[in-house]
Scaffold this active site. Sequence first.
Site, PDB file in Angstrom:
ATOM      1  CB  CYS A   1      33.671  32.012  37.588  1.00 29.78           C
ATOM      2  SG  CYS A   1      35.235  31.230  38.084  1.00 29.78           S
TER       3      CYS A   1
ATOM      4  CG  HIS B   1      35.370  35.202  40.101  1.00 28.67           C
ATOM      5  ND1 HIS B   1      34.496  34.147  40.084  1.00 28.67           N
ATOM      6  CD2 HIS B   1      34.653  36.297  39.700  1.00 28.67           C
ATOM      7  CE1 HIS B   1      33.296  34.572  39.722  1.00 28.67           C
ATOM      8  NE2 HIS B   1      33.370  35.867  39.468  1.00 28.67           N
TER       9      HIS B   1
ATOM     10  CG  HIS C   1      30.844  37.746  37.702  1.00 29.41           C
ATOM     11  ND1 HIS C   1      31.291  37.469  38.961  1.00 29.41           N
ATOM     12  CD2 HIS C   1      29.978  38.781  37.838  1.00 29.41           C
ATOM     13  CE1 HIS C   1      30.747  38.304  39.836  1.00 29.41           C
ATOM     14  NE2 HIS C   1      29.943  39.121  39.181  1.00 29.41           N
TER      15      HIS C   1
END
Length: 297
Positions: free
Chosen positions: A203, A255, A267
């Site tokens: 990420c 994240h 993402h």
Amino acid sequence: MIKPSHLLRAAVLGTVFTAMFTVGSSAATLGAGTVTADALRLRDTPAAEGEILATASGGTSVVVLEDTGNGWYKVNFNTVEGYMSSEYLTVSTTADAALGYGLVDTDGSSLNMRAAAGTSYDTVASIPGGTVLELEGVDNGWYKVTYSGKTGYVSSDYITITTEPDATETASSDLGAQIVAYAEEYLGTPYVLGGNGPNQFDCSGFTKYVYSHFGYTLNRTATDQLQNGVSVSKDELQPGDLVFFKYRTSKPVSHVGIYIGNGEFIHASTNRYVVQIDQMESGHYANVYVYARRIIG
């Protein structure tokens, strides 16, 4: 307009241009009109007795919205809608003419820019809602525009004539849209822990890689990227902002992704283990959203 799929979308929350005054409708454009008289008056009704709203000098280009059928055209001149006598306007449905600026008016969705004037032509770019474009010409109800270095056509059904936006806002908005468009080029790229790109990402590796393309250096991990840029609230989000989530961790976040507008973000996901687009206004990510940071000024 056929709304683009997730693989092509780059949406923007309807960006509020506080320094910009917008008027006019998003009615389909008939063509470009050129004033043939020394001066031609714009009136509030299609009649010689109508109130004069403005006067256009000879050679001026106006956007022709409709032929009223009684010797008058409904037009947009310098963002003001009114009527001009057809006797003193030469109208072309296909013309290259400076027609001012248009706002992509799609209720937050993105708008397909086609290679030529028509839905049968290839999509060459996806333009976020709220983007302001310079209108370079018209072709049978389609505007010729340039976006992110590419020239194509967008349907006039989804363009509202507007004034030129503040240069600073435009630059920031355009850059955010470019960041989103570049990020979307990697949709479907595999998620791999520690991946830095371009063939695999995790990420924070994804966000760092995308921003490095535009000359910005981000920290490597999601937690450390909280130190980059400035904090923004959820209701202030703009395309290109980093959005952070926290789920089953003692760390500040677990994240990070890039906001693309319309409540969505892109993402490197551990859900399907690819770069993908997800909603953050409902479902899992709505429940674990925590922060946002703006990297571009």
